[in-house]
Every structure is written in C-alpha cells, then in structure tokens.
Design an enzyme around this catalytic site. Structure first.
Site, PDB file in Angstrom:
ATOM      1  N   ASP A  33       0.870  -1.181   0.000  1.00 46.02           N
ATOM      2  CA  ASP A  33       0.000   0.000   0.000  1.00 46.02           C
ATOM      3  C   ASP A  33       0.907   1.231   0.000  1.00 46.02           C
ATOM      4  O   ASP A  33       1.489   1.582   1.030  1.00 46.02           O
ATOM      5  CB  ASP A  33      -0.904   0.005   1.240  1.00 46.02           C
ATOM      6  N   LYS A  61      -7.024   3.194  -2.834  1.00 49.98           N
ATOM      7  CA  LYS A  61      -7.390   3.162  -1.418  1.00 49.98           C
ATOM      8  C   LYS A  61      -7.609   4.587  -0.939  1.00 49.98           C
ATOM      9  O   LYS A  61      -6.871   5.494  -1.330  1.00 49.98           O
ATOM     10  CB  LYS A  61      -6.258   2.468  -0.650  1.00 49.98           C
ATOM     11  N   LYS A  86     -10.346   0.086  -1.827  1.00 57.60           N
ATOM     12  CA  LYS A  86     -10.178  -0.154  -0.391  1.00 57.60           C
ATOM     13  C   LYS A  86     -10.493   1.105   0.406  1.00 57.60           C
ATOM     14  O   LYS A  86      -9.697   2.035   0.421  1.00 57.60           O
ATOM     15  CB  LYS A  86      -8.750  -0.627  -0.097  1.00 57.60           C
TER      16      LYS A  86
END
Length: 257
Positions: A102, A166, A198
């Site tokens: 991430d 995300k 996400k």
C-alpha cells in the site's frame, strides 16, 4: 442470517486487519495475526509495517492461517514526491515477502499542480512489485477533499497501473467517506473494473461496512465484490463484526483506524 450479520461476515472476510502504530512490536503483530484467524473465519490480509513481515509470515504459518495475505506500506504516511525512495521502499517490502504493498500517492505535490510525479511514482512502484505483489495506492481523500481532485488522482493511479486504489492512510483527520468511495468506484467502473477499491479508516461496524458493500454492488455489480477487488482497511472493526456475529461483546466506541 440477517442482512446485518451477512454484511458482518462479508466484511470480515474482506478485511485488511491493520496495525500501523509507532509503538508496534513483534508481540503486537503476533497478536494481530492470531486475531486474523477469527472464530468467524480468516480476514483477507494483515497490514503491518515492513519490518514485521517475517514475524507475521512465521506466525500465520504456525497457526494454520497461511492463506491470510501480508500487506505493508511504503512512502507512508506523508506521500512524499521522492520516487527513488518510494521505489526503494517498495522493492525492499517485496523482498521481505509482502504479498501487497500500500503506497501513498504524492498527494501534496498533486494538489500543488504536479500530476506527472504521481503517475511516475505509481508506475515505478508497480514495476518494483512485478508479478510478486499487488500495488494498492492510497490517495488520501480526506486531504484532497474536492471531488475533481479525488476523481483525477484515481484516474492517474489507474492509468499508471495500480491494482487497487485506497482512500486513506488513517493518519489524517478525515479518512474513508461514502462520498469519496462513490467517486473512486465510479472511476474504476469507467476506466478498468479489474482495479480494486479499499476504504480505510472510519469503517466502524457492520452497518457502515454494509453501506460500502451495497454501494460497490450498485456501481460495479455483485460479482465484483470479492477479496480480489474489495478490501476494508481497519483495526477496531473486527471486534465489532465479531460481536454482530455472536462472538464476544460489542466494543466501546474507539477512535482512529
């Protein structure tokens, strides 16, 4: 099973169970991994700082939860615009054994008008992941704030090869919101439905999780909502979901991720 329980079960299996705190220790990560093997099934992943990847891998294997993926973070949490450092961190994370990385998009440079550095950073980090790890890009929607900026950042990340987009690091005042989620998933639908989404931070219970799941189904279809393309980034959510599913008491209101 009630709708709320169904949402809780789905959310649990789509969760990246997270600890990204300055005081994290080996023991805290071991405890997190044990929680990932819950009475109601496995979470999709754990999300931890890179230095804890080896102990997480060992623990998950020992407890029979090797299917839980290991996610980590790079260029975190500030989203600096130094591509070389972001790539070096990403390469190191993959070498350590991360299944997913991430990375934080250089959102401040982007807000100052520099779109190119964001594209280049995501593209280079995706290359560093190769076929060994998924790249999830955090655009920090709570700082971008404006719909046009959230939309454009999402487009840039997808164009540069992100596997997921995300919402948030969980380290700023405003994290995932339904408004930002809708914009991001609309971009995914328009550009590439193979890209995942996400929401992270602020998803506190099964009811809120259910709202995000319903929105994802509305925009991208029921078949799209699976661990391959949808995750929740959360830490305190798990206890609430387990309580909804009849495992333990509902926790007191907690702040943060």
């Amino acid at each position: 099973m009630t709708d709320l329980k169904l949402a809780a079960q789905r959310a649990l299996n789509l969760m990246d169970l997270t600890t990204l705190n300055d005081d994290d220790t080996d023991q805290k990560v071991v405890d997190l991994c044990r929680k990932a093997k819950s009475p109601a099934g496995l979470t999709a992943a754990v999300c931890i700082y890179p230095r804890f990847i080896p102990i997480a891998r060992k623990t998950l294997r020992e407890i029979g939860a090797a299917d839980v993926r290991i996610a980590t973070v790079t260029n975190f949490p500030h989203g600096n615009d130094d591509i070389e450092i972001a790539v070096a961190e990403t390469r190191a994370a993959v070498a350590y054994g991360a299944d997913e990385v991430d990375v934080v998009f250089p959102y401040r440079a982007f807000m100052a008008g520099n779109e190119q550095v964001g594209f280049d950073l995501v593209k280079a980090c995706k290359e560093a992941c190769g076929d060994k790890a998924l790249l999830k890009v955090i655009i920090e929607t709570g700082e971008l704030k404006e719909e046009a900026l959230i939309r454009r950042a999402s487009e840039i990340c997808i164009d540069a090869g992100a596997d997921f987009i995300k919402t948030s690091t969980g380290k700023v005042p405003v994290n995932a919101t339904p408004e930002a989620a809708r914009i991001m998933m609309e971009v995914i639908k328009a550009k590439n439905p193979k890209v995942g989404f996400k929401p992270a931070g602020g998803v506190k219970d099964a009811a809120v999780a259910g709202q995000y799941l319903a929105m994802a189904e509305e925009i991208l279809g029921k078949e799209w909502v699976s661990a391959r393309t949808f995750r929740f980034g959360a830490s305190s959510l798990l206890a609430s979901l387990l309580a909804t599913l009849g495992h333990g008491d509902k926790p007191a209101n907690t702040s943060g991720y």
